[in-house]
Motif scaffolding. Structure first.
Motif, mmCIF file in Angstrom:
data_model
loop_
_atom_site.group_PDB
_atom_site.id
_atom_site.type_symbol
_atom_site.label_atom_id
_atom_site.label_comp_id
_atom_site.label_asym_id
_atom_site.label_seq_id
_atom_site.Cartn_x
_atom_site.Cartn_y
_atom_site.Cartn_z
ATOM 1 N N LYS A 48 1.155 -0.255 -0.326
ATOM 2 C CA LYS A 48 1.705 -1.596 0.311
ATOM 3 C C LYS A 48 2.980 -2.382 -0.344
ATOM 4 O O LYS A 48 3.869 -2.703 0.224
ATOM 5 C CB LYS A 48 0.453 -2.423 0.512
ATOM 6 C CG LYS A 48 0.741 -3.813 1.164
ATOM 7 C CD LYS A 48 -0.535 -4.737 1.230
ATOM 8 C CE LYS A 48 -0.671 -5.817 2.142
ATOM 9 N NZ LYS A 48 -1.842 -6.741 1.948
ATOM 10 N N ARG A 76 -3.650 2.203 -2.472
ATOM 11 C CA ARG A 76 -3.378 1.473 -1.335
ATOM 12 C C ARG A 76 -2.519 0.444 -1.523
ATOM 13 O O ARG A 76 -1.527 -0.090 -1.064
ATOM 14 C CB ARG A 76 -4.757 1.040 -0.664
ATOM 15 C CG ARG A 76 -5.478 2.000 -0.274
ATOM 16 C CD ARG A 76 -7.032 1.768 0.386
ATOM 17 N NE ARG A 76 -7.556 2.624 1.200
ATOM 18 C CZ ARG A 76 -8.683 2.863 1.330
ATOM 19 N NH1 ARG A 76 -9.831 2.013 0.715
ATOM 20 N NH2 ARG A 76 -9.241 3.798 2.036
ATOM 21 N N ARG A 77 -2.867 -0.514 -2.824
ATOM 22 C CA ARG A 77 -2.043 -1.387 -3.214
ATOM 23 C C ARG A 77 -0.538 -1.142 -3.613
ATOM 24 O O ARG A 77 0.434 -1.784 -3.139
ATOM 25 C CB ARG A 77 -2.615 -2.233 -4.489
ATOM 26 C CG ARG A 77 -3.707 -3.101 -4.053
ATOM 27 C CD ARG A 77 -4.479 -3.784 -5.137
ATOM 28 N NE ARG A 77 -3.502 -3.939 -6.104
ATOM 29 C CZ ARG A 77 -3.906 -4.576 -7.266
ATOM 30 N NH1 ARG A 77 -5.196 -5.130 -7.421
ATOM 31 N NH2 ARG A 77 -3.102 -4.691 -8.460
ATOM 32 N N ARG A 78 -0.279 0.068 -4.121
ATOM 33 C CA ARG A 78 0.901 0.644 -4.411
ATOM 34 C C ARG A 78 1.677 1.132 -3.239
ATOM 35 O O ARG A 78 2.924 0.709 -3.029
ATOM 36 C CB ARG A 78 0.720 1.802 -5.234
ATOM 37 C CG ARG A 78 0.034 1.623 -6.618
ATOM 38 C CD ARG A 78 0.856 0.809 -7.476
ATOM 39 N NE ARG A 78 0.415 0.927 -8.944
ATOM 40 C CZ ARG A 78 0.931 0.520 -10.005
ATOM 41 N NH1 ARG A 78 1.967 -0.268 -9.965
ATOM 42 N NH2 ARG A 78 0.580 0.545 -11.302
ATOM 43 N N HIS A 114 -8.245 2.167 -4.173
ATOM 44 C CA HIS A 114 -7.891 0.813 -4.077
ATOM 45 C C HIS A 114 -6.454 0.481 -4.464
ATOM 46 O O HIS A 114 -5.461 -0.080 -3.982
ATOM 47 C CB HIS A 114 -8.641 -0.315 -4.427
ATOM 48 C CG HIS A 114 -8.505 -1.614 -4.605
ATOM 49 N ND1 HIS A 114 -8.428 -2.304 -3.257
ATOM 50 C CD2 HIS A 114 -8.183 -2.377 -5.544
ATOM 51 C CE1 HIS A 114 -7.951 -3.398 -3.577
ATOM 52 N NE2 HIS A 114 -7.796 -3.510 -4.896
#
Length: 241
Positions: free
Chosen positions: A219, A215-217, A212
């Motif tokens: 994005k 994925r944020r990185r 998770h």
């Protein structure tokens, strides 16, 4: 201390260099593990040849220290089978068998170096340094690129054009595994072993959390890379949605 840049030791620490010790003498293996960890290596230990071969074939480590006289499968058979299945990880034999023909057999089986017991820890470190100076060995300082992003394993810096961010040590180690295996479905146990180590009791939920975070990185820098879930198996990174 150890650093990967240009394959030389410097005063910085190489936090991600992983060593596997395959040695049935528990006292010796634990002593080596303790000394190597003080030098900032990440160290895993197993005590028989079959288990050692399994982990060599999982390609989780940067260097293997291998005994010859092991239960279940001796070191020569372990190394020959590993090389037959295209395992290229550098291997140092560490054994009491010190006759000339023993050394020749060990090196001809695919070992990169051969040390006879009893040995001085300083000699082992010198042999490791020698292996690290070989061209291309552990040269992980170069940028890793996939799709629209670049990642520097040394600084844990992720970038896309004019956007960038710095990852934590775990995030960086996890992203590096994906970038070196693009498009492949990587099983959960392999990811956990590679990032947290063989002896780790980390729960699978921790892996999910770090997926998770990654994925944020991705994005955050505007990447189109897709970190996909392979249900019941693991994860894979792909350049397509």
């Amino acid at each position: 201390m150890i650093m990967r840049q240009n394959c030389y030791f410097t005063d910085k620490v190489c936090e991600n260099l992983k060593i596997l010790i395959i040695e049935d003498d528990i006292e010796l293996s634990e002593a080596m593990k303790f000394r190597l960890e003080k030098e900032e290596f990440i160290v895993d230990v197993c005590h028989d040849g079959e288990e050692g071969l399994y982990y060599m074939q999982e390609d989780l480590h940067d260097l293997v220290i291998l005994d010859r006289m092991l239960p279940k499968m001796d070191g020569i058979k372990v190394l020959r089978e590993a090389r037959r299945t295209h395992v290229t990880t550098p291997v140092i034999f560490l054994t009491a068998l010190g006759e000339l023909n023993d050394k020749v057999t060990g090196l001809d089986s695919g070992a990169d170096d051969y040390i006879v017991k009893p040995f001085a820890f300083e000699e082992l470190m010198a042999r490791i340094r020698c292996l690290m100076r070989r061209p291309g060995q552990w040269d992980d300082s170069a940028l890793l690129k996939l799709g629209d992003i670049s990642f520097d394993p040394e600084s844990n810096r992720l970038s896309k054009l004019d956007k960038e961010c710095t990852l934590s040590k775990r995030e960086g180690a996890l992203l590096e595994v994906f970038l070196r295996n693009p498009g492949q479905i990587l099983p959960r146990p392999l990811l956990i072993n590679r990032v947290w180590g063989l002896d780790s009791d980390v729960e699978e939920g921790n892996l999910d959390n770090y997926i998770h975070f990654l994925r944020r990185r991705l994005k955050a820098v505007g990447s189109t890379l897709n970190l996909k879930t392979a249900r019941g198996v693991g994860y894979q990174i792909d350049v397509y949605h």
